[in-house]
Structure formats: structure tokens, C-alpha cells
Design a protein around this motif. Structure first.
Motif, short mmCIF file in Angstrom:
data_model
loop_
_atom_site.label_atom_id
_atom_site.label_comp_id
_atom_site.label_asym_id
_atom_site.label_seq_id
_atom_site.Cartn_x
_atom_site.Cartn_y
_atom_site.Cartn_z
N SER A 44 0.81 -1.21 0.00
CA SER A 44 0.00 0.00 0.00
C SER A 44 0.84 1.26 0.00
CB SER A 44 -0.93 -0.01 1.22
OG SER A 44 -0.17 -0.09 2.42
N GLY A 45 2.11 1.17 0.48
CA GLY A 45 2.94 2.36 0.55
C GLY A 45 3.72 2.65 -0.72
N GLU A 46 3.64 1.78 -1.73
CA GLU A 46 4.40 1.98 -2.95
C GLU A 46 3.86 3.16 -3.74
OE1 GLU A 46 4.27 -1.67 -5.08
OE2 GLU A 46 6.09 -2.43 -4.15
N ASN A 47 4.77 3.86 -4.40
CA ASN A 47 4.37 4.97 -5.26
C ASN A 47 4.10 4.42 -6.65
OD1 ASN A 47 3.83 7.52 -6.27
ND2 ASN A 47 6.01 7.95 -6.66
N VAL A 48 3.05 3.64 -6.78
CA VAL A 48 2.64 3.06 -8.06
C VAL A 48 1.15 3.27 -8.22
CG1 VAL A 48 4.48 1.34 -8.10
CG2 VAL A 48 2.29 0.78 -7.06
N THR A 49 0.67 3.01 -9.42
CA THR A 49 -0.75 3.18 -9.70
C THR A 49 -1.25 2.02 -10.54
OG1 THR A 49 -2.42 4.68 -10.61
CG2 THR A 49 -0.34 4.50 -11.80
N THR A 50 -2.55 1.85 -10.57
CA THR A 50 -3.16 0.91 -11.50
C THR A 50 -3.98 1.64 -12.56
OG1 THR A 50 -5.06 0.67 -10.02
CG2 THR A 50 -3.29 -0.95 -9.80
N ARG A 51 -3.99 2.96 -12.51
CA ARG A 51 -4.76 3.72 -13.49
C ARG A 51 -4.18 3.51 -14.88
NH1 ARG A 51 -8.53 7.46 -13.66
NH2 ARG A 51 -8.59 7.58 -11.38
N GLY A 52 -5.04 3.22 -15.82
CA GLY A 52 -4.62 2.95 -17.19
C GLY A 52 -4.67 1.48 -17.54
N VAL A 53 -4.61 0.60 -16.52
CA VAL A 53 -4.75 -0.84 -16.79
C VAL A 53 -6.22 -1.12 -17.05
CG1 VAL A 53 -4.45 -3.17 -15.90
CG2 VAL A 53 -2.77 -1.40 -15.34
N THR A 54 -6.52 -1.56 -18.25
CA THR A 54 -7.92 -1.76 -18.63
C THR A 54 -8.34 -3.22 -18.69
OG1 THR A 54 -7.36 -1.69 -20.98
CG2 THR A 54 -7.95 0.40 -19.92
N ALA A 55 -7.39 -4.14 -18.64
CA ALA A 55 -7.75 -5.56 -18.66
C ALA A 55 -6.57 -6.39 -18.23
CB ALA A 55 -8.22 -6.00 -20.04
N THR A 56 -6.87 -7.53 -17.65
CA THR A 56 -5.84 -8.52 -17.34
C THR A 56 -6.27 -9.85 -17.94
OG1 THR A 56 -5.22 -7.45 -15.27
CG2 THR A 56 -4.63 -9.76 -15.52
N LEU A 57 -5.38 -10.44 -18.71
CA LEU A 57 -5.64 -11.72 -19.36
C LEU A 57 -4.83 -12.79 -18.66
CD1 LEU A 57 -6.52 -13.50 -21.84
CD2 LEU A 57 -4.43 -12.76 -22.93
N ARG A 58 -5.51 -13.76 -18.09
CA ARG A 58 -4.82 -14.86 -17.42
C ARG A 58 -4.74 -16.03 -18.40
NH1 ARG A 58 -4.74 -12.65 -12.55
NH2 ARG A 58 -6.54 -11.41 -11.88
N VAL A 59 -3.53 -16.55 -18.58
CA VAL A 59 -3.31 -17.55 -19.63
C VAL A 59 -2.79 -18.85 -19.04
CG1 VAL A 59 -2.90 -15.81 -21.40
CG2 VAL A 59 -0.98 -16.69 -20.09
N PRO A 60 -3.04 -19.97 -19.71
CA PRO A 60 -2.57 -21.28 -19.23
C PRO A 60 -1.11 -21.50 -19.62
CG PRO A 60 -3.83 -21.56 -21.23
CD PRO A 60 -3.85 -20.10 -20.93
N GLY A 61 -0.22 -21.22 -18.72
CA GLY A 61 1.19 -21.33 -19.04
C GLY A 61 1.85 -19.97 -18.91
N HIS A 62 3.08 -19.91 -19.36
CA HIS A 62 3.87 -18.69 -19.22
C HIS A 62 3.96 -17.97 -20.56
CE1 HIS A 62 5.03 -19.84 -15.21
NE2 HIS A 62 5.45 -21.01 -15.64
N PRO A 63 3.39 -16.76 -20.66
CA PRO A 63 3.50 -16.02 -21.92
C PRO A 63 4.85 -15.33 -22.02
CG PRO A 63 2.27 -14.73 -20.35
CD PRO A 63 2.60 -16.04 -19.67
N ARG A 64 5.42 -15.33 -23.20
CA ARG A 64 6.68 -14.62 -23.40
C ARG A 64 6.44 -13.49 -24.40
NH1 ARG A 64 12.14 -15.90 -22.67
NH2 ARG A 64 11.41 -17.21 -20.96
N TRP A 65 6.46 -13.80 -25.68
CA TRP A 65 6.25 -12.76 -26.69
C TRP A 65 4.79 -12.70 -27.09
CZ3 TRP A 65 9.32 -8.92 -27.70
CH2 TRP A 65 10.67 -9.05 -27.41
N LEU A 66 4.39 -11.53 -27.58
CA LEU A 66 3.02 -11.36 -28.03
C LEU A 66 2.99 -10.35 -29.17
CD1 LEU A 66 1.07 -9.07 -25.57
CD2 LEU A 66 3.48 -9.58 -25.26
N ALA A 67 1.94 -10.46 -29.99
CA ALA A 67 1.70 -9.53 -31.10
C ALA A 67 0.22 -9.19 -31.08
CB ALA A 67 2.10 -10.15 -32.43
#
Length: 667
Positions: A44-67
Motif C-alpha cells: 500500500s505504501g508503494e508509489n505506483v498506480t493501476t490507473r490505465g490498466v484496462t484488462a488482465t488476461l490470465r493464460v494457461p502457461g507462461h506467456p513470453r512474446w506477443l503480437a
């Protein structure tokens, strides 16, 4: 007889170089779940934000590259295991929220790029250790259909298209490849960049730009003159981009973003400190986004001021050590992949973007059917275990002849001799995993591409009795009376071994040097003809064994990357990982007279009045009527049917799960 499809892996004989395995698959890929969930800050004390994150995609396995594109997202699943396993590409339809494609390419993608209507992938071969060989594969963006494949001897990384050229970075030693974007054929000699490693590649301002990480340089390459100018920037430059009249690069060691004048190569402004271990960056709108897996954040940088625009954006929990985030542009957003948390996060360049509605993904993709309800033309009468427990990706070469069925267990580096009268393993022969196997003329023959050799095994003593040096990268093997023919992918050429002397008596070139180095070459010997598949030339070649000359060349609308069978009435070829097709060629007219859709067909057999096809993706063994070219029957066998052989009144399939299936045709 039919020599079986093979899947070589790392062995004691090949500590630094590994060959492509034609067919390795995952048992299944679980459906992805898409949730529009904003991430909470790690502390809670970190100087970070979540504003701008519009979606999270959870995938089966570890994603590396994407297009990313407007309609879909492609991502490459990977892992850190060595040797490399076959990991799929997944296509997510962004409109419906469904995972609608799962594509296996014979390895794992190390880089993806969306270019026009195509998806380009750099792929490290199954069995590889990071140094090569590798593939560049072009796929249709919408369907995932493989359009082109070409093999390269070392690891290939980032790709970029500019005008009539496709540029590819050979990672180490740092080399720039200039390719034809339509054929993937080299257009010029490789251009050496550095003795060490390269990481990033970009196009902009009339130049190509690359980062030489080991030399701490940013390179400017003139694509016309091929001249190179170097800017020594220090640290470890990785990702690079050209935007708003500047060249931007990531210094991973210093946790900073640098900026250069593209004309003078002098620094512009002060480095932007982002901390952690940033690696890759991408532009969206008027911002650059830089991902950092160690901190689990992405930093938004204003292109006009060159300064961070707001606090870092939380996209995943911190993870150290962890593979770097990949960042892919998608219009006014970017997607950021987190290997450690198995998620993708979409960040809008507009910080006030509305929160999206929740979506749940389902897996809607199923393989297309060749026909409606098909009869079962055969049945499995025996399942012969090669290993004590089921082993994924553990299969290998397969052939039948000289009194036995010979099946390779790559996981145990053992060639199994199967007694067909007992349906049991009768002998175990310790040998490194070969590329191909064939039995005949009083021996079992194994090819070893990394050593340019063929081994001969005596079926009486079950021992290696000779090692024969042949052409470069020997692949397929076919046995004919008084001859053993070997397809050399590094030629491309064909060598003839005299089994009486164990010596090569002739070598015949079957294609130009540019058609060399295919991932697999198959060949088959029939009466007065030798047919050779040349995948990188999209064709078959007919050789006259008597004159030892090429007498015909047949062009195909697909690359024949798997196996061949033939008789006097027709030649059948399978596309394997290069094309979902099985085709028939008339040997008299040299015309393609039949082409069937088959999902990743590899093994072929011609016996009992049918052409038999091992379909890797559908887990079926199909029967084709050779007279009509139509499907006649289908047998569901499960597992991963890959290699196929004919002998002793049966069809034999090594299904890559540590077992061999014996299939009895229905009469």
C-alpha cells in the motif's frame, strides 16, 4: 517399407547443437480466462498506480512474446526448460473473448511480429539449447495457417519489415539477415554486426537500428549501402524504438532509458531512470511504455518531454529473477506480458480510459473435420510400452523390417526392438536419438544430422557395426535393393550408401544452395525411381537411380515437411508442421491430383489398399482411398500419433507418449 518419422533431441553426441523434432505436441491447452480486473498495488505504501490498466488476461502457461492487432492477440507460451519443448501459439479473439486457435510450430517462439496480414515468428527448435538451429515462420494473421517456414543454422530473434525487405537478427554472433518477405529466402549475404550478442531491432528514419548488448553499442545500419555506424552508450542496451525524431533504447544494467539524435548519434537529454531491470519498450499514442518484470511495473514516458508521465503502473507482482516483460503496441494501448504471473495486461495511453466490462474466455477452436461420420477402418490390437510410465515428448524414430519393429525412445536414448509375434520389447539398444530410421538389407540405419553420419545396426547382434560419413545434415533414409539412400538437408542432396562396403558411392544435388537446411527431408525408393522432398523449395524431386540424375521436379502449393510414400500409381506427401495437407502427385504428369485437409499430418503409410495418415493435432489415424483421393475411414487413437510404419500385417504408430500402437486393418 516405410521409414518412420523422427524427433531428435539433445544427446551425448550433440552437446551444443540440437535438431528439429518433426512432431511434438502438448496433450492439451486449457482455455484461457479473461477478466477485466485492475491489479492492486503490491504494497500500500508503494508509489505506483493501476490507473490505465484496462484488462488482465490470465493464460494457461507462461506467456513470453506477443503480437497485437485490432481484432486479435497472438501470444507465445514458453518455459525456461532445456532442451526446448514444443510450446503453442494462442490466438485470442478480442471481440468474443475466445481462445480460437492453438498452433504448434515444432518449438517455442522467441519473437512475434504483426506485419500486414501475417504473423511472423522466430522459433527455436524442439531440442534446442538456445544457440540454434531455428525457424522463421510466416502465418496468416486470422487463421493461423502456416504460409512459409525457413530454417536457419543459429538462433534468430527480432524481425522487422521495411519496404521490400524482411530483416532478422541472428542473435549470436550478432548478424543481420536480409530476407525476401514473400519467400523468406536470403537476398544478400549476412551482415556481421558484432562478435557478441544483439538484442533489439527497429526501423525508422531511413535506417535500421540494433542494440549490441555485449559491446554496449547502438548500431545504425544503412539498408542500401549496408554501412554501420556505432554509438557506444555503455551499460547493456536491449530494446530499441524510433519515435518523435529520436532513437530510444533501454539500458537494462542501469535501469534507464536513453535517447539519441538519429543523425549525429549524440545523446539527447538525460537518461530516464526507471529502476529495476527494464528490457523492452513500445509506443502507444504520445507515450513510450517500458516494462520491468523485477518491479512488476510499466513506466509511461512522454515522448515530447522525455520524462515519466506519472508513477509506474502496476501490471503484475514483483518477481526476481524472472524473464523480461514483453511489450506490444495495439493502437492506443499496449499489452504487457508477465512470464512469472502468467498474465497479460492491457494499458491504455489515455490515463482516464473507462473501465471495461468483464469477459470470460472459452476455448472455441476445434480442428476442422474432413468428413462427417466416418467408419472405423481399423482397430488397435496392441499397446506396447517403451517406458515404465507415460513420457510426454519421449518418442522417436520408427521403422519396421528385418524381423522386427524398431522404435526409438528419445527420453531413454534407447532403440527398442519389438518382436511382432509377442507384441513385446525383445531388446534394448543404447544409442543417441537419431533423426530417422530405416530397416532393410540386413541392417537398421540411423541418421545423425549434427555429425553428418549414418549408423548401421546389426539386427542379429543388436549392436552398432559401422558409422558412415555422408552429406551435410542427413535426414530421411530409404532402403532399396543394394542401396541405402540418405537425404542431406544441408545440401540439399542425396547420398547413396553401398551396404556391402558401408561407403558413400555417389552424392546427387537435388536443389539449389538456397533450398538447403530444411528442418526435415524425406525420401522414398520405388521401382526405378527415387522421390525426394525438398521442403524449402516447395517441391518434390525425382531421381533416376540408374543414371543418378534428377529427371523431374514437381512444384507444390505447400512445403512437404513430413513424409512420403509412393507406388507406381502415385506419390503421397504430408505437410507436417508446414501445411495441414496430404497431397497426391501423378508420377507421369507430375501434377497434383488430390489435396486433402489433414490437421498436422506427419506419418504416412501405403498398404492394405489405403494411404494411412497419422494426424498429430486430431489424434486420429486416417485412411485415404488412393483411387479417389478421398477419406475412407478414421480411427481415433488419442495421445499424439506421429510416426507411422507398415509391416507384419499391421500399421505401427509411435505416439510420442512412450508407447507403440499396433493397428489391424479391417478387411
Amino acid at each position: 517399407m516405410m521409414n518412420g518419422v523422427t524427433t531428435p533431441s539433445a544427446t551425448a553426441r550433440e552437446p551444443t547443437r540440437h535438431r528439429f523434432r518433426l512432431a511434438i505436441v502438448l496433450a492439451s491447452v486449457v482455455a484461457a480466462t479473461v477478466g477485466s480486473v485492475l491489479l492492486a498495488t503490491h504494497h500500500s505504501g508503494e508509489n505506483v498506480t493501476t490507473r490505465g490498466v484496462t484488462a488482465t488476461l490470465r493464460v494457461p502457461g507462461h506467456p513470453r512474446w506477443l503480437a497485437a492487432g485490432r481484432d486479435a492477440l497472438w501470444l507465445a507460451l514458453s518455459d525456461t526448460r532445456r532442451p526446448v519443448r514444443d510450446r503453442p501459439l494462442l490466438r485470442l479473439d478480442l471481440a468474443s473473448g475466445t481462445v480460437e486457435r492453438r498452433i504448434l510450430l515444432g518449438g517455442q517462439a522467441t519473437y512475434l511480429a504483426h506485419v500486414g496480414k501475417r504473423l511472423l515468428a522466430s522459433v527455436e527448435h524442439v531440442g534446442g539449447s538456445g544457440s540454434g538451429p531455428s525457424l522463421i515462420v510466416a502465418l496468416d494473421w486470422r487463421s493461423g495457417r502456416v504460409l512459409l517456414r525457413r530454417q536457419f543454422p543459429t538462433s534468430v530473434g527480432p524481425l522487422a519489415e521495411s519496404g521490400k525487405n524482411l530483416w532478422a537478427l541472428q542473435v549470436r554472433p550478432a548478424t543481420l539477415l536480409q530476407l525476401d518477405p514473400l519467400t523468406l529466402v536470403p537476398k544478400a549475404p549476412p551482415l556481421p554486426l558484432s562478435r557478441g550478442r544483439t538484442a533489439g531491432l527497429a526501423v525508422g528514419g531511413g535506417y535500421l537500428w540494433a542494440t549490441a548488448s555485449d559491446a554496449a553499442d547502438v548500431l545504425r545500419i544503412d539498408p542500401v549501402t549496408r554501412s554501420i555506424r556505432r554509438a557506444h552508450v555503455g551499460g547493456s542496451p536491449v530494446g530499441i524504438a524510433v519515435a518523435s525524431g529520436s532513437v530510444w533504447f533501454v539500458d537494462r544494467d542501469r535501469g534507464a532509458i536513453g535517447r539519441l539524435d538519429p543523425r549525429t548519434l549524440q545523446p539527447r537529454g538525460k537518461p530516464v531512470r526507471v529502476g529495476g531491470e527494464p528490457a523492452w519498450l513500445a509506443r502507444a499514442g504520445r507515450y513510450l511504455f517500458v516494462g520491468d518484470a523485477v518491479q512488476g511495473t510499466a513506466t509511461r514516458i512522454d515522448l515530447r518531454s522525455g520524462k515519466p508521465a506519472g508513477p509506474p503502473i502496476r501490471v503484475a507482482p514483483p518477481a526476481k529473477p524472472a524473464p523480461a516483460f514483453a511489450v506490444a503496441p495495439a493502437g492506443n494501448s499496449v499489452w504487457v506480458s508477465s512470464f512469472a504471473s502468467s498474465t497479460l495486461a492491457r494499458i491504455s495511453a489515455t490515463s482516464t480510459a473507462a473501465q471495461p466490462r468483464a469477459i470470460t474466455a472459452t476455448s472455441s477452436h476445434t480442428a476442422r473435420s474432413n468428413a462427417g461420420a466416418l467408419p472405423r477402418g481399423a482397430k488397435v490390437i496392441a499397446r506396447i510400452a517403451l517406458t515404465r510410465t507415460s513420457v510426454d515428448f519421449g518418442g522417436g524414430a520408427l521403422t519396421a523390417g528385418d524381423g522386427a519393429v524398431w522404435a526409438m525412445s528419445n527420453s531413454e536414448s534407447t532403440l527398442m526392438r519389438i518382436d511382432p509375434t509377442r507384441n513385446a520389447v525383445a531388446a534394448r539398444i543404447k544409442v543417441p536419438a537419431p533423426e530417422a530410421a530405416a530397416a532393410g538389407d540386413g541392417a537398421v540405419w540411423l541418421s545423425y544430422p549434427s555429425e553428418d553420419t549414418v549408423s548401421r545396426i546389426d539386427p542379429v547382434t543388436n549392436r552398432v557395426t559401422a558409422t558412415i560419413h555422408v552429406g551435410p545434415q542427413p535426414s530421411g533414409i530409404a532402403v532399396a535393393p543394394d542401396a541405402v539412400w540418405v537425404a542431406n538437408a544441408g545440401g540439399p542432396s542425396v547420398s547413396r550408401i553401398d551396404p556391402a562396403t558401408n561407403r558413400v558411392v555417389t552424392t546427387i544435388r537435388v536443389g539449389p544452395p538456397l533450398a538447403c537446411c530444411a528442418e526435415h527431408m524425406s525420401l522414398i525408393a520405388v521401382h526405378r525411381a527415387l522421390w525426394v522432398a525438398v521442403p524449402n523449395a516447395n517441391g518434390l524431386v525425382r531421381v533416376d537411380p540408374a543414371t543418378r540424375k534428377v529427371v523431374a521436379t514437381v512444384k507444390l502449393p505447400y512445403a512437404p515437411c513430413a513424409f512420403l510414400v509412393a507406388d507406381e500409381s502415385g506419390v503421397w506427401s504430408a505437410g507436417g508442421g508446414c501445411a495441414d495437407a496430404v497431397g497426391r502427385i501423378d508420377p507421369r504428369t507430375r501434377a497434383l491430383t488430390s489435396r486433402l485437409y489433414e490437421p498436422h499430418p506427419v506419418g504416412l503409410g501405403l498398404a492394405f489398399g489405403s494411404v494411412w495418415v497419422a494426424d498429430l493435432d486430431s489424434a486420429d489415424v486416417d485412411q485415404i482411398d488412393p483411387r479417389t483421393g478421398r477419406l475412407a475411414a478414421r480411427l481415433r487413437v488419442g495421445g499424439t500419433p506421429v510416426r507411422l510404419a507398415v509391416g507384419f500385417g499391421s500399421i505401427w504408430v509411435n505416439d510420442d507418449r512412450g508407447r507403440v500402437l499396433r493397428i489391424q486393418p479391417q478387411r
